[in-house]
Enzyme design. Structure first.
Site, short mmCIF file in Angstrom:
data_model
loop_
_atom_site.label_atom_id
_atom_site.label_comp_id
_atom_site.label_asym_id
_atom_site.label_seq_id
_atom_site.Cartn_x
_atom_site.Cartn_y
_atom_site.Cartn_z
N SER A 259 0.84 -1.19 0.00
CA SER A 259 0.00 0.00 0.00
C SER A 259 0.89 1.25 0.00
CB SER A 259 -0.95 -0.04 1.19
OG SER A 259 -1.97 0.91 1.05
N ASP A 350 -8.13 -5.00 -6.60
CA ASP A 350 -7.83 -4.03 -5.54
C ASP A 350 -8.81 -2.86 -5.66
OD1 ASP A 350 -6.77 -2.22 -3.76
OD2 ASP A 350 -4.76 -2.23 -4.60
N HIS A 384 -6.78 -5.86 -1.99
CA HIS A 384 -5.69 -4.96 -1.60
C HIS A 384 -4.76 -5.56 -0.55
CE1 HIS A 384 -3.66 -1.11 -1.23
NE2 HIS A 384 -3.81 -1.15 0.09
#
Length: 436
Positions: A259, A350, A384
C-alpha cells in the site's frame, strides 16, 4: 448459513463415535505446532463409512476478534477424511482445499481485520472440530459436543529468531534476526500508512533467512502522527543501519512494502543505490497522499484524493478506488532510474486504488528507458491486503486516512491462493536479487 442445508444429527451430545472399537480421531500432520505461513494436513478417522460430517475452525486474535469457518464433508468407505484428498461439499468453500478451513476464516463481526502485533508471547490458536452431520450454520442447530477436536498453534517466530527493538538515531522499528552464525540478506519491511509496524510479516521473513527491519515511518513511537512529506533520508538511514549490521550480508539491501509502504519502497529503489531489490505490493507509482523529499528538496509531490469521487454501498461502506487524483508525468516516481530489481505484486480486484494501472505505468516508463530490471505478478480475484499465506481474507475494514469503513476488494478463495503463490516468489526474488 450454508444454502439452507439441515443438520443431520447422528447421536447428538455424544463426543465420540465408535466403529469396530475405534474412537473418532482428528489430527494434524506433521504436528499441532507450525509457523503461521506453513500448511498442515488435516485428517480424521474412526467415522462410519460415508458418514456426513462438518469440519469447523475457529480462532480469536489478540484483540479478541473471533474468526470462523466451516465446510461439509463425507467420510470415505473406510470412515476416514483427508483434506488433501477429500472434497468439501459445501460451506465456506467447495472442492479439494487442503487449507480451506484456514484461508476461509471469516470475521464474526463485520469490518474486522485479523491483527497480530505481539509475535513473541503466544501463537494464534486455531481450534478444529469434526461435527456429526451437515451443519446448516445456524447456531441453534450446533451439536452439543464435537465428535473430536484438535488445536493448531501457529507461531510467528521459529526457535532462535531474535526480536530487537530499534531506536538508533532517528530510526524506530523492530529488527528480526534469523538464527545461526552466518550473515543473511537484509530487508526493510514497510507496512501501511496507519502506523502498524507489520511485525507479523517481518518475523515470518526472518524465519526464511532474511534479517528484517520492520520500520516505522508514521504514528509509531515518537515519530510524527502525520506529515506533508516523508524524508527519504530517514529511509536511507535505515538502509545504512542494516548494511552495517553484523548479521547482514551486503552490499545491497532489499525492501518490501504494501500500500503506502509500496510507493515508499519504489522511491527507495529509485533514489537509493544501496537498495538492490524492491517488492511493491499493491503500491502506487507516485507518492500517494504524502509527498517525498530528499535533502530538503521535494522529489515526488504527493498525489491527493477527492472525497467527491467516493461512492458508497447500500450499507454505507465506502468504495474509494476512484478517489485518488491521476498520476501525472510531473509527480510519477522516475522509476526508470532504479538500479535495483523490482517485483510488482498486484491484486487485480484491488478496490483501494488501481494498483494494476500503477504497476503498468511504472513498467511502461522502465521499458521506455531500456530498464528491464522488473517482474510483475498479477492475481485475478485478489484484493488490496495481500499478506503471507493463511491470513484471513479482509474485504472491508476501517481506513485510517478516509476515516470510514472501506471496501478492499477481491474474493476469499482467489485472494488466499494468491497469498500462497506470491510468498515463495517474494523469497526467491529477494534471494536472487541480493545474492547476485
Amino acid at each position: 448459513m450454508f444454502g439452507g442445508a439441515k443438520l443431520l444429527r447422528c447421536g447428538a451430545g455424544i463426543r465420540r463415535l465408535h466403529r469396530a472399537g475405534m474412537a473418532v480421531r482428528l489430527w494434524l500432520e506433521p504436528g499441532a505446532q507450525c509457523l503461521f505461513d506453513e500448511p498442515v494436513r488435516v485428517r480424521a478417522a474412526g467415522l462410519r463409512p460415508l458418514q456426513p460430517v462438518t469440519l469447523r475452525a475457529a480462532l480469536s486474535d489478540e484483540k479478541g476478534q473471533a474468526f470462523g469457518s466451516a465446510a461439509l464433508y463425507r467420510a470415505d468407505e473406510r470412515g476416514e477424511l483427508d483434506l488433501s484428498r477429500s472434497p468439501a461439499l459445501g460451506g465456506h468453500y467447495t472442492g479439494t482445499e487442503p487449507m480451506g478451513l484456514f484461508w476461509s476464516l471469516s470475521p464474526a463481526a463485520p469490518f474486522a481485520r485479523m491483527v497480530k502485533r505481539d509475535v513473541t508471547a503466544s501463537p494464534l490458536r486455531v481450534r478444529i472440530e469434526v461435527l456429526a452431520g451437515h451443519w446448516s450454520g445456524d447456531p441453534r442447530e450446533l451439536p452439543a459436543q464435537p465428535l473430536a477436536s484438535c488445536v493448531n498453534e501457529r507461531w510467528f517466530m521459529r526457535d532462535g529468531v531474535a526480536r530487537v527493538p530499534v531506536r538508533d538515531g532517528r530510526i524506530r522499528g523492530v529488527l528480526f534476526v534469523p538464527p545461526g552464525n552466518g550473515s543473511f540478506p537484509g530487508v526493510v519491511h514497510l507496512s501501511t500508512i496507519d502506523g502498524e509496524l507489520g511485525e507479523s510479516k517481518a518475523s515470518l521473513l526472518a524465519n526464511h533467512g532474511f534479517t528484517t527491519l520492520a520500520l516505522g515511518y508514521l504514528n509509531h513511537d515518537d515519530l510524527p502522527k502525520s506529515a506533508t512529506d516523508l524524508d527519504l533520508e530517514y529511509f536511507e538511514e535505515a538502509v545504512e543501519f542494516l548494511r552495517q549490521h553484523p548479521k547482514v550480508k551486503g552490499p545491497g539491501i532489499g525492501a518490501v512494502g504494501i500500500s503506502k509502504g509500496g510507493d515508499v519502497v519504489l522511491s527507495m529503489v529509485t533514489f537509493l543505490p544501496s537498495v538492490r531489490a524492491a517488492v511493491v505490493i499493491n503500491g502506487c507509482n507516485a507518492s500517494a497522499i504524502i509527498g517525498m523529499r530528499f535533502k530538503n528538496k521535494v522529489i515526488c509531490p504527493g498525489v491527493g484524493y477527492s472525497l467527491s469521487r467516493i461512492q458508497f454501498t447500500d450499507s454505507g461502506v465506502a468504495i474509494i478506488v476512484e478517489a485518488m487524483d491521476e498520476v501525472s508525468e510531473e509527480n510519477a516516481i522516475p522509476v526508470e532510474k532504479a538500479e535495483g530489481a523490482i517485483l510488482f505484486v498486484v491484486g487485480c480486484e484491488d478496490m483501494n486504488w488501481n494498483s494494476l494501472s500503477y504497476a503498468d505505468e511504472a513498467i511502461k516508463r522502465m521499458k521506455k528507458h531500456g530498464n528491464e530490471r522488473w517482474q510483475l505478478q498479477c492475481y485475478t480475484g485478489a484484493g488490496h491486503y495481500l499478506n503471507p499465506p493463511y491470513f484471513p481474507f479482509c474485504y472491508t475494514s476501517y481506513h485510517s486516512v478516509i476515516g470510514t469503513y472501506t471496501v478492499w476488494g477481491g474474493n476469499a478463495k482467489a485472494h488466499s491462493l494468491a497469498q500462497e503463490d506470491m510468498w515463495p516468489k517474494i523469497h526467491s526474488f529477494l534471494r536472487e536479487s541480493l545474492n547476485s
